[in-house]
Design a protein around this motif. Structure first.
Motif, mmCIF file in Angstrom:
data_model
loop_
_atom_site.group_PDB
_atom_site.id
_atom_site.type_symbol
_atom_site.label_atom_id
_atom_site.label_comp_id
_atom_site.label_asym_id
_atom_site.label_seq_id
_atom_site.Cartn_x
_atom_site.Cartn_y
_atom_site.Cartn_z
ATOM 1 N N LYS A 27 13.711 -4.554 -13.035
ATOM 2 C CA LYS A 27 14.937 -3.759 -13.031
ATOM 3 C C LYS A 27 15.767 -3.999 -14.301
ATOM 4 O O LYS A 27 16.337 -3.060 -14.852
ATOM 5 C CB LYS A 27 15.751 -4.113 -11.789
ATOM 6 C CG LYS A 27 16.953 -3.244 -11.589
ATOM 7 C CD LYS A 27 17.655 -3.572 -10.294
ATOM 8 C CE LYS A 27 18.842 -2.675 -10.094
ATOM 9 N NZ LYS A 27 19.539 -2.961 -8.849
ATOM 10 N N LEU A 28 15.830 -5.228 -14.769
ATOM 11 C CA LEU A 28 16.640 -5.547 -15.942
ATOM 12 C C LEU A 28 16.137 -4.811 -17.180
ATOM 13 O O LEU A 28 16.937 -4.288 -17.965
ATOM 14 C CB LEU A 28 16.623 -7.057 -16.181
ATOM 15 C CG LEU A 28 17.451 -7.566 -17.355
ATOM 16 C CD1 LEU A 28 18.925 -7.263 -17.116
ATOM 17 C CD2 LEU A 28 17.240 -9.044 -17.533
ATOM 18 N N THR A 29 14.837 -4.748 -17.359
ATOM 19 C CA THR A 29 14.272 -4.044 -18.509
ATOM 20 C C THR A 29 14.560 -2.551 -18.434
ATOM 21 O O THR A 29 14.899 -1.924 -19.436
ATOM 22 C CB THR A 29 12.754 -4.283 -18.589
ATOM 23 O OG1 THR A 29 12.520 -5.689 -18.623
ATOM 24 C CG2 THR A 29 12.155 -3.659 -19.813
ATOM 25 N N LYS A 30 14.438 -1.978 -17.245
ATOM 26 C CA LYS A 30 14.697 -0.545 -17.079
ATOM 27 C C LYS A 30 16.163 -0.224 -17.340
ATOM 28 O O LYS A 30 16.473 0.776 -17.996
ATOM 29 C CB LYS A 30 14.300 -0.099 -15.681
ATOM 30 C CG LYS A 30 12.808 -0.122 -15.462
ATOM 31 C CD LYS A 30 12.454 0.252 -14.044
ATOM 32 C CE LYS A 30 10.963 0.104 -13.808
ATOM 33 N NZ LYS A 30 10.588 0.384 -12.430
ATOM 34 N N VAL A 31 17.068 -1.049 -16.849
ATOM 35 C CA VAL A 31 18.504 -0.818 -17.066
ATOM 36 C C VAL A 31 18.847 -0.967 -18.547
ATOM 37 O O VAL A 31 19.588 -0.157 -19.102
ATOM 38 C CB VAL A 31 19.340 -1.785 -16.197
ATOM 39 C CG1 VAL A 31 20.810 -1.734 -16.577
ATOM 40 C CG2 VAL A 31 19.175 -1.448 -14.724
ATOM 41 N N ILE A 35 20.379 1.970 -20.972
ATOM 42 C CA ILE A 35 21.636 1.801 -21.714
ATOM 43 C C ILE A 35 21.424 2.106 -23.197
ATOM 44 O O ILE A 35 22.240 2.798 -23.821
ATOM 45 C CB ILE A 35 22.194 0.381 -21.507
ATOM 46 C CG1 ILE A 35 22.710 0.226 -20.079
ATOM 47 C CG2 ILE A 35 23.300 0.066 -22.518
ATOM 48 C CD1 ILE A 35 23.100 -1.176 -19.704
ATOM 49 N N ILE A 36 20.324 1.620 -23.763
ATOM 50 C CA ILE A 36 20.041 1.869 -25.180
ATOM 51 C C ILE A 36 19.838 3.353 -25.442
ATOM 52 O O ILE A 36 20.346 3.907 -26.422
ATOM 53 C CB ILE A 36 18.825 1.046 -25.635
ATOM 54 C CG1 ILE A 36 19.205 -0.431 -25.653
ATOM 55 C CG2 ILE A 36 18.327 1.488 -27.000
ATOM 56 C CD1 ILE A 36 18.048 -1.363 -25.875
ATOM 57 N N VAL A 37 19.121 4.039 -24.558
ATOM 58 C CA VAL A 37 18.890 5.475 -24.726
ATOM 59 C C VAL A 37 20.205 6.241 -24.639
ATOM 60 O O VAL A 37 20.459 7.148 -25.447
ATOM 61 C CB VAL A 37 17.869 5.992 -23.689
ATOM 62 C CG1 VAL A 37 17.832 7.498 -23.656
ATOM 63 C CG2 VAL A 37 16.486 5.434 -23.991
ATOM 64 N N ILE A 38 21.047 5.893 -23.700
ATOM 65 C CA ILE A 38 22.338 6.573 -23.549
ATOM 66 C C ILE A 38 23.198 6.377 -24.808
ATOM 67 O O ILE A 38 23.806 7.328 -25.308
ATOM 68 C CB ILE A 38 23.070 6.085 -22.282
ATOM 69 C CG1 ILE A 38 22.344 6.603 -21.043
ATOM 70 C CG2 ILE A 38 24.530 6.518 -22.287
ATOM 71 C CD1 ILE A 38 22.856 6.032 -19.741
ATOM 72 N N VAL A 39 23.241 5.162 -25.331
ATOM 73 C CA VAL A 39 24.028 4.891 -26.536
ATOM 74 C C VAL A 39 23.490 5.705 -27.717
ATOM 75 O O VAL A 39 24.270 6.289 -28.491
ATOM 76 C CB VAL A 39 24.037 3.381 -26.858
ATOM 77 C CG1 VAL A 39 24.566 3.108 -28.245
ATOM 78 C CG2 VAL A 39 24.854 2.633 -25.829
ATOM 79 N N LEU A 40 22.179 5.777 -27.869
ATOM 80 C CA LEU A 40 21.598 6.558 -28.970
ATOM 81 C C LEU A 40 21.903 8.045 -28.831
ATOM 82 O O LEU A 40 22.222 8.712 -29.821
ATOM 83 C CB LEU A 40 20.088 6.333 -29.031
ATOM 84 C CG LEU A 40 19.644 4.959 -29.527
ATOM 85 C CD1 LEU A 40 18.132 4.824 -29.413
ATOM 86 C CD2 LEU A 40 20.103 4.736 -30.941
ATOM 87 N N VAL A 41 21.825 8.578 -27.625
ATOM 88 C CA VAL A 41 22.112 10.001 -27.418
ATOM 89 C C VAL A 41 23.586 10.292 -27.700
ATOM 90 O O VAL A 41 23.907 11.288 -28.354
ATOM 91 C CB VAL A 41 21.719 10.427 -25.983
ATOM 92 C CG1 VAL A 41 22.265 11.800 -25.642
ATOM 93 C CG2 VAL A 41 20.208 10.399 -25.823
ATOM 94 N N VAL A 42 24.478 9.440 -27.226
ATOM 95 C CA VAL A 42 25.906 9.641 -27.474
ATOM 96 C C VAL A 42 26.203 9.561 -28.971
ATOM 97 O O VAL A 42 26.962 10.384 -29.502
ATOM 98 C CB VAL A 42 26.753 8.620 -26.677
ATOM 99 C CG1 VAL A 42 28.200 8.618 -27.139
ATOM 100 C CG2 VAL A 42 26.662 8.910 -25.196
#
Length: 55
Positions: A27-31, A35-42
């Protein structure tokens, strides 16, 4: 001197007992990945908006 066999895995399965891996399937790796993908998209969206010629 001989070099031992390397068995490097990219993703470690939960049931495997290997020590040579980059990521775990938990779960930690998926979360963290989410988070990294969301930051890059934003950041990409902010870059597009700030570089647009609005005036």
């Amino acid at each position: 001197m001989k070099q031992g066999k390397e068995d490097f895995k990219f993703v470690k399965e939960v049931k495997n007992k290997t020590r040579n891996f980059l990521l775990k399937k938990d779960k930690l790796t998926k979360v963290g990945f989410l988070i990294i993908v969301i930051v890059l998209v934003v950041n990409f969206i902010v870059f597009l908006i700030s570089s647009a010629d609005l005036f």
